[in-house]
Motif scaffolding. Structure first.
Motif: not given
Length: 252
Positions: A1-18
């Motif tokens: 994967m080209a981009l490093n990321y940190l995912a936080t919050g419920p796995s079934n919740a709506p997704v917000v990208l920052l």
């Protein structure tokens, strides 16, 4: 994967990208991540050439930066998300709104013009400076534009942390993103944007004057515009609670 990321919050919740500012990482959004993760699956990422993401040789284009975000969404199995971005993160958001609107529910774009301030040559020269002397050569000037003096005096640790992000950005990634900004002109596609869009500006932003952001809002049908007072470029750090409230109200 080209981009490093940190995912936080419920796995079934709506997704917000920052998406962060030029020369910074996903850590720029920590206050908003902490506040939004109870309601959203928050994915804060490093742009191409930044932080822990891959750094292919430049120059980059907005399509390269935006394409990497779409690849991240595919990697995560996210069909639709909301998106918030500041500075270059907001510029990439404008590209996404024009080129992949079906993938997004809402945009919140902070300090984001549709065409770069200054001449393309200025951005090319900045890229050359960074390739020659490193990001250290531009760090203090960036910090000086990003924070008001009183805020910087009151929050030296936070300012030092942001400067640390700048000087640790790969030289090629920073330079290549400068070239993407210099070549950017997204004005012709603004009228076609039909995803709910919130534009946020700072009243004392030397990097992206509020009038440049207001011009974007005026060109996008049905968009909203908010002006944050007593702030320079990095609104999300200067006024974290106010900014988080705006995001929580607009994103879905």
């Amino acid at each position: 994967m080209a981009l490093n990321y940190l995912a936080t919050g419920p796995s079934n919740a709506p997704v917000v990208l920052l998406g962060s500012a030029l020369g910074t990482t996903h850590l720029l959004w920590q206050a908003q991540v902490d506040a939004l993760a109870g309601r959203f699956r928050v994915v804060a990422f490093d742009h191409l050439g930044h932080g822990g993401s891959e750094t292919p040789p430049g120059p980059y284009k907005m399509a390269d930066l935006g394409g990497a975000i779409l690849e991240l969404m595919d990697h995560l199995g996210v069909q639709q998300a909301s998106y918030a971005g500041i500075s270059i993160g907001g510029m990439v958001g404008l590209w996404l709104a024009q080129n992949a609107p079906e993938r997004f529910k809402a945009f919140a774009l902070l300090c984001a013009p549709a065409v770069a301030g200054g001449s393309p040559q200025m951005w090319t020269e900045r890229a050359e400076l960074v390739r020659t002397k490193g990001t250290e050569a531009v760090a203090d000037a960036a910090i000086g534009r990003w924070f008001l003096p009183d805020f910087a005096k009151a929050s030296p640790g936070l300012v030092a942390a942001v400067r640390h992000q700048v000087v640790n950005t790969p030289d090629e990634g920073y330079a290549a993103c400068c070239e993407a900004i210099g070549a950017m002109d997204l004005r012709d596609g603004l009228a076609s944007i039909d995803v709910p869009t919130l534009l946020i500006a700072a009243d004392q932003d030397e990097s992206v004057p509020a009038d440049a952001v207001r011009a974007v809002a005026d060109a996008i049908p049905g968009s909203q515009f908010e002006l944050i007072e007593n702030s320079a470029h990095l609104i999300n750090l200067a006024h974290p609670e106010h900014l988080t409230t705006l995001l929580a109200h607009h994103l879905r």
